[in-house]
Enzyme design. Structure first.
Site, PDB file in Angstrom:
ATOM      1  CD  GLU A  37      -4.746 -90.013 -15.298  1.00 61.47           C
ATOM      2  OE1 GLU A  37      -6.231 -89.524 -15.114  1.00 61.47           O
ATOM      3  OE2 GLU A  37      -3.824 -90.140 -16.426  1.00 61.47           O
ATOM      4  CB  CYS A  42     -14.814 -83.143 -22.729  1.00 59.37           C
ATOM      5  SG  CYS A  42     -13.852 -85.048 -23.045  1.00 59.37           S
ATOM      6  CE1 TYR A  82     -11.339 -93.116 -18.815  1.00 61.79           C
ATOM      7  CE2 TYR A  82     -13.171 -93.677 -17.369  1.00 61.79           C
ATOM      8  CZ  TYR A  82     -12.468 -93.972 -18.467  1.00 61.79           C
ATOM      9  OH  TYR A  82     -13.011 -95.880 -19.134  1.00 61.79           O
ATOM     10  CG  ASP A 107     -13.530 -85.702 -17.073  1.00 63.55           C
ATOM     11  OD1 ASP A 107     -13.965 -85.320 -17.803  1.00 63.55           O
ATOM     12  OD2 ASP A 107     -12.664 -84.600 -15.686  1.00 63.55           O
TER      13      ASP A 107
END
Ligand code: SAH
Length: 385
Positions: A264, A339, A243, A312
């Site tokens: 990614e 997050c 990621y 991430d």
């Protein structure tokens, strides 16, 4: 007396959710939230505050419209509507960016250009996007227009540059569709190179209108430094950065690691990442454009190994097959940048059940005044599992 958030449009805008709390209180609130969700996995370190609690947003977007009385306004959409709330300066946004947007608005008037109307599809200027590379001071202005035609564009740019000599590139982006997406497909560089270059923790990153780049410069330095500290890299280490976005964390890791594999899904981000690796003369990285889960499943099936996995994922967190594959690759350390502490809690539960131990939990405040909190977590493999 109760704390008063000094913004007159806070209610209408809705971009800040913690306006009833002072910055100190916000930090305690976020710390308590992370402890509530993740405290069962181990001690939660004290949250790292954002180096600047105000004006930290280096990517600023303003929508343009016209009021009933004919005044051109710019600002943000009122939450869940298409009404524009007039904003001249926002407490979260970069001050120069806000000043540039106000200048663009006044230039529209002097150049007799109109604002776009998203109901009729007529009119000229839809949005202005300003990105600032805080580390180098470079500034990009993207004028998103409803028409390709841009009357007196050279004079317009000249006038804008005269007022804001800090602008290093100006781009016209044409978006003539009925869509809530800000950027359209077609793009022309009106001034400069069409991109800006930032410097972060000793590496250079090229940013184009579409590239993803963390929006809080000081906060990102703290976040990435923690992630790298937790990764504790050595020269022979094989690292997988998943990621990866435009490859920022992996590029910073490549200085100490033996090799870094960056994974990614977004093809534009991977192209940016490759370009950035070249810009930094990095030779020990490989970039793969793939779905994280599918790619890791493939690696696990081929009995590949990794020493450190840095992940991430977006707010939704990761997937069970992905985490299963990570456990098969059996890295010594997994650094999870998140997050969303809720999905992080769910994913940590899986790792803990499958041979990993949570060693460190570090919240970082990347988005003051909003409800969001970022967390970096270090896990290590339990011997014999
Ligand atoms: N680590 C980067 C980006 C984090 S944002 C940074 O710090 O800048 C999360 C990234 O995950 C986005 O770039 C998104 O495109 C990517 N992503 C989302 N789903 C994915 C998937 N299934 N496989 C691989 N990457 C994915």
């Amino acid at each position: 007396m109760a704390y008063q958030f000094p913004c007159p449009v806070a209610k209408k805008c809705g971009g800040c959710q913690l306006t009833n709390l002072s910055y100190e209180e916000q930090l305690s609130f976020k710390q308590a939230k992370v402890i509530r969700l993740l405290g069962k996995f181990g001690r939660v370190s004290e949250i790292l505050p954002s180096p600047s609690p105000f004006h930290y947003r280096n990517k600023v977007q303003a929508a343009f419209g016209t009021t009933r009385s004919g005044e051109i306004i710019s600002g943000v959409y009122q939450s869940s509507t298409h009404n524009i709330v007039k904003v001249n300066s926002c407490l979260l946004e970069n001050k120069t960016a806000d000043a540039i947007i106000v200048t663009v608005r006044s230039l529209l008037r002097s150049f007799k250009l109109s604002a776009y109307n998203d109901k009729t599809g007529r009119g000229f200027l839809r949005h202005v996007l300003v990105k600032t590379a805080v580390g180098t001071g470079e500034v990009m202005v993207v004028l998103v227009t409803g028409t390709r035609e841009f009357k007196s564009k050279n004079d317009f740019c000249r006038a804008l540059l005269e007022k804001h000599p800090e602008i290093t590139t100006i781009i016209q982006n044409v978006n003539n569709r009925f869509t809530s997406l800000v950027l359209g497909e077609e793009q022309t560089v009106l001034f400069g190179s069409g991109y800006i270059t930032d410097e972060l923790l000793g590496k250079k990153f090229m940013i184009s209108p579409r590239s993803f780049y963390q929006i809080n410069y000081g906060g990102t330095k703290l976040l990435y430094s923690k992630a790298l500290e937790f990764a504790d890299l050595h020269s022979g280490d094989r690292v997988i950065d998943v990621y990866a976005g435009v490859g920022t964390i992996g590029m910073l890791a490549s200085g100490t690691a033996g090799e870094v594999l960056s994974v990614e899904l977004n093809a534009d981000a991977v192209a940016d990442a490759r370009r950035n690796a070249k810009l930094n003369g990095i030779q020990n990285m490989r970039f793969v454009c793939a779905d994280a889960t599918e790619f890791l499943l493939g690696m696990a099936a081929e009995h590949e190994k990794a020493d450190v996995v840095i992940m991430d994922p977006p707010r939704a967190g990761s997937t069970v097959p992905f985490m299963k594959s990570v456990c098969t690759l059996a890295p010594e350390r997994v650094v999870y940048v998140s997050c969303n502490p809720e999905t992080l809690a769910r994913d940590l539960h899986y790792f803990v059940q499958h041979g990993y131990k949570v060693k460190k939990i570090q919240p970082v405040d990347m988005f003051p005044h909003t409800q969001h909190v970022e967390t970096v977590c270090l896990m290590s493999r339990v011997e014999g599992k």
